[in-house]
Design an enzyme around this catalytic site. Structure first.
Site, PDB file in Angstrom:
ATOM      1  N   VAL A 111       0.731  -1.037   0.150  1.00  0.00           N
ATOM      2  CA  VAL A 111       0.011  -0.048   0.053  1.00  0.00           C
ATOM      3  C   VAL A 111       0.868   1.678  -0.234  1.00  0.00           C
ATOM      4  O   VAL A 111       1.252   1.097   1.190  1.00  0.00           O
ATOM      5  CB  VAL A 111      -0.941  -0.105   1.107  1.00  0.00           C
ATOM      6  CG1 VAL A 111      -2.073   1.370   1.513  1.00  0.00           C
ATOM      7  CG2 VAL A 111      -1.744  -0.930   1.844  1.00  0.00           C
ATOM      8  N   THR A 112       1.268   1.803  -1.467  1.00  0.00           N
ATOM      9  CA  THR A 112       2.096   3.371  -1.344  1.00  0.00           C
ATOM     10  C   THR A 112       1.131   4.259  -1.885  1.00  0.00           C
ATOM     11  O   THR A 112       0.435   3.665  -2.595  1.00  0.00           O
ATOM     12  CB  THR A 112       3.233   2.849  -1.815  1.00  0.00           C
ATOM     13  OG1 THR A 112       2.693   3.169  -3.564  1.00  0.00           O
ATOM     14  CG2 THR A 112       4.332   1.656  -1.754  1.00  0.00           C
ATOM     15  N   VAL A 113       1.075   5.741  -1.032  1.00  0.00           N
ATOM     16  CA  VAL A 113       0.881   6.578  -2.260  1.00  0.00           C
ATOM     17  C   VAL A 113       2.318   7.293  -2.333  1.00  0.00           C
ATOM     18  O   VAL A 113       2.862   7.804  -1.649  1.00  0.00           O
ATOM     19  CB  VAL A 113       0.164   7.313  -1.262  1.00  0.00           C
ATOM     20  CG1 VAL A 113      -0.511   8.898  -2.722  1.00  0.00           C
ATOM     21  CG2 VAL A 113      -1.363   6.572  -1.201  1.00  0.00           C
ATOM     22  N   ALA A 123      -5.632   6.430  -0.267  1.00  0.00           N
ATOM     23  CA  ALA A 123      -4.979   5.476   0.343  1.00  0.00           C
ATOM     24  C   ALA A 123      -6.828   4.901   0.643  1.00  0.00           C
ATOM     25  O   ALA A 123      -7.240   3.692   1.274  1.00  0.00           O
ATOM     26  CB  ALA A 123      -4.351   5.738   1.993  1.00  0.00           C
ATOM     27  N   SER A 147       3.226  -0.671   7.925  1.00  0.00           N
ATOM     28  CA  SER A 147       4.465   0.402   8.359  1.00  0.00           C
ATOM     29  C   SER A 147       4.497   1.255   9.783  1.00  0.00           C
ATOM     30  O   SER A 147       5.645   1.771  10.022  1.00  0.00           O
ATOM     31  CB  SER A 147       5.405   0.451   7.261  1.00  0.00           C
ATOM     32  OG  SER A 147       3.792   1.781   6.286  1.00  0.00           O
ATOM     33  N   GLU A 148       3.470   1.671   9.120  1.00  0.00           N
ATOM     34  CA  GLU A 148       2.715   2.483  10.632  1.00  0.00           C
ATOM     35  C   GLU A 148       1.710   1.975  10.844  1.00  0.00           C
ATOM     36  O   GLU A 148      -0.022   1.723  10.250  1.00  0.00           O
ATOM     37  CB  GLU A 148       2.577   4.290   9.075  1.00  0.00           C
ATOM     38  CG  GLU A 148       3.631   4.432   9.165  1.00  0.00           C
ATOM     39  CD  GLU A 148       3.323   5.695   8.109  1.00  0.00           C
ATOM     40  OE1 GLU A 148       3.216   6.570   8.989  1.00  0.00           O
ATOM     41  OE2 GLU A 148       2.767   5.865   7.030  1.00  0.00           O
ATOM     42  N   TYR A 152      -4.735   1.787   9.676  1.00  0.00           N
ATOM     43  CA  TYR A 152      -5.321   0.983   9.701  1.00  0.00           C
ATOM     44  C   TYR A 152      -6.796   0.459  10.800  1.00  0.00           C
ATOM     45  O   TYR A 152      -7.551   0.517  10.067  1.00  0.00           O
ATOM     46  CB  TYR A 152      -4.989   0.557   9.556  1.00  0.00           C
ATOM     47  CG  TYR A 152      -3.476  -0.221   8.376  1.00  0.00           C
ATOM     48  CD1 TYR A 152      -4.356  -0.234   7.364  1.00  0.00           C
ATOM     49  CD2 TYR A 152      -2.672   0.101   8.465  1.00  0.00           C
ATOM     50  CE1 TYR A 152      -3.283  -0.153   6.164  1.00  0.00           C
ATOM     51  CE2 TYR A 152      -1.080   0.223   7.214  1.00  0.00           C
ATOM     52  CZ  TYR A 152      -2.251   0.627   5.966  1.00  0.00           C
ATOM     53  OH  TYR A 152      -1.081   0.909   4.904  1.00  0.00           O
ATOM     54  N   TYR A 434       4.472  -9.389   4.967  1.00  0.00           N
ATOM     55  CA  TYR A 434       3.648  -9.263   3.303  1.00  0.00           C
ATOM     56  C   TYR A 434       2.940  -8.127   3.185  1.00  0.00           C
ATOM     57  O   TYR A 434       2.871  -7.300   3.991  1.00  0.00           O
ATOM     58  CB  TYR A 434       2.613 -10.841   4.172  1.00  0.00           C
ATOM     59  CG  TYR A 434       1.145 -10.428   4.235  1.00  0.00           C
ATOM     60  CD1 TYR A 434       0.216  -9.826   3.675  1.00  0.00           C
ATOM     61  CD2 TYR A 434       1.447 -11.047   5.825  1.00  0.00           C
ATOM     62  CE1 TYR A 434      -0.372  -9.681   4.924  1.00  0.00           C
ATOM     63  CE2 TYR A 434       0.297 -10.905   6.696  1.00  0.00           C
ATOM     64  CZ  TYR A 434      -0.993 -10.380   5.923  1.00  0.00           C
ATOM     65  OH  TYR A 434      -1.288 -10.157   6.754  1.00  0.00           O
TER      66      TYR A 434
END
Length: 434
Positions: A111-113, A123, A147-148, A152, A434
């Protein structure tokens, strides 16, 4: 193993419409096209602040991308309109649940922006789109590693599978555990990848929270990735029992400490399927010549290591979040796992996205089997959000802790009964990203 191929599931129409209104194009990326595949992988690396991948790195990482559902957001107004400004991919994989059964899980990754496109709702559109896609395909649970940790929960994910980082003063800790009678032998990198795959595939079936790995994951641990800056330091051993059967693998790196000819040993992965294998591999690490300290992460909360040493104060344990889960189909998910005590209770679940919202009667019999039914007319015993329920699901988080944090509204007796029913043996764990 699930037979559902996530690649056949289209992008969510609601998210596509939302992003289109912002002038953005949300679609599945066709990674059979080489240029598209390379730009997608480069966008992922950029999103995680990684190095620009060279041709070798791109080729090495291609296989898992090809096997997954790769969604991307493109900006037609960008000078590089064919380069994604956001990415997410997914696949359906079995998640081991308490009792040793498995449930289909929609695994979400990359998941990247792009930094140039933050604060535009991308996102949110991606994550909600993934959840709606999973639900439309009939997948009862979604999961990710993050990562953060602050992002979520708003989408209903709960930190369900905690893990432990171990920092060990090897000389102080010493060894008080057994000396298993099997043997340990060194392995070359290609052999290590094979051994990791074999042992992990068996061991994951016994530990809630685990999912299968994949070939490049094991090759990465073994130091075969061309982008691994520590690949030349990777070493590994395996443990064979008295019958010569492979039961455990340890992959590690060694780094000298300031020219002292004393070393730190970092465990890249220790996977074992028997107590003897676990003890033998830990003993090898802690009693390695010239090693003063040992570090390891993503260890289960019930790892025996602190009880295998002579001085447990030589072992520092840091518990942290790792595996995040999100229930999408509440009756299917709760019925899939084994429960540790009988229970008859009514839960009111709040879910802003609507997948699990409502009142549910959870009945668990003496065998640990659950039946979940709508309970619109019954008195409610406990109120909680879907993120809290998802955190409880694997048995690694206690209801009493969430109750103490104000995340479950219920009488103490109800909370205690929930804790008894939710308990998992062994504790859940997840030893890969993952």
């Amino acid at each position: 193993m699930t037979s559902l191929d996530a690649r056949a599931v289209p992008v969510d129409a609601v998210s596509a419409e939302t992003l289109a209104a912002a002038g953005l194009d949300y679609r599945l990326a066709d990674l059979s096209d080489e240029a598209t595949a390379q730009s997608y992988q480069r966008a992922v690396s950029r999103g995680f602040l990684g190095d620009e991948p060279d041709a070798q790195a791109l080729a090495f990482g291609q296989a898992p991308f090809q096997a997954r559902r790769n969604a991307a957001v493109y900006d037609p107004a960008s000078p590089a309109a064919d380069f994604p400004v956001a990415t997410v991919n997914s696949w359906v994989t079995p998640l081991t649940v308490p009792g040793g059964a498995a449930v289909d899980m929609w695994a979400i990754s990359v998941v990247t922006v792009a930094a140039t496109h933050r604060r535009r709702g991308i996102a949110r559109a991606l994550l909600e789109g993934e959840l709606r896609a999973a639900a439309s395909a009939g997948v009862p649970v979604a999961g990710l590693t993050v990562s953060e940790a602050t992002i979520y929960g708003r989408y209903g994910f709960g930190a369900a599978v905690p893990t432990v980082r171990l920092d060990i003063d090897a000389r102080r800790a010493g060894w008080a555990g057994p000396t298993p009678s099997g043997r340990i032998e060194y392995r070359e990198r290609e052999q290590l990848a094979d051994d990791l795959a074999a042992v992990h595939e068996r061991a994951r079936l016994r530990r809630p929270g685990q999912i299968p790995g994949w070939r490049t994951r094991w090759e990465g641990f073994a130091g075969l990735s061309p982008s691994d800056t520590e690949r030349d330091r990777v070493r590994g051993v395996r443990y064979l029992d008295d019958e010569g059967a492979l039961r455990g693998v340890l992959v590690y790196t060694l780094a000298e400490k300031g020219g002292s000819f004393r070393f730190g040993l970092h465990v890249r992965m220790l996977v074992a399927e028997t107590p003897d294998a676990t003890a033998a591999l830990w003993r090898f690490a802690l009693q390695h010549d010239l090693v003063d300290d040992v570090t390891a992460d993503l260890r289960p909360t019930d790892d025996p290591l602190p009880w295998l040493v002579a001085d447990p104060r030589g072992v520092v344990q840091t518990v942290h979040d790792h595996g995040w889960l999100r229930i999408l189909d509440l009756p299917t998910a709760l019925a899939a796992r084994h429960w540790s005590a009988p229970l008859d209770t009514v839960l009111r679940v709040e879910d802003p996205l609507g997948f699990t919202a409502g009142d549910w009667r959870l009945r668990i019999d003496q065998s640990g089997a659950a039946v979940v039914e709508s309970a619109a007319d019954d008195a409610v015993d406990a109120r909680l959000g879907v993120a809290a329920l998802s955190a409880l699901y694997a048995g690694g988080v206690s209801a009493s802790a969430l109750h103490g944090a104000g995340l479950i509204d219920a009488d103490p007796g109800v909370v205690e009964r929930l804790d008894r029913a939710l308990a998992s043996f062994p504790a859940p764990s997840l030893d890969i990203w993952y």
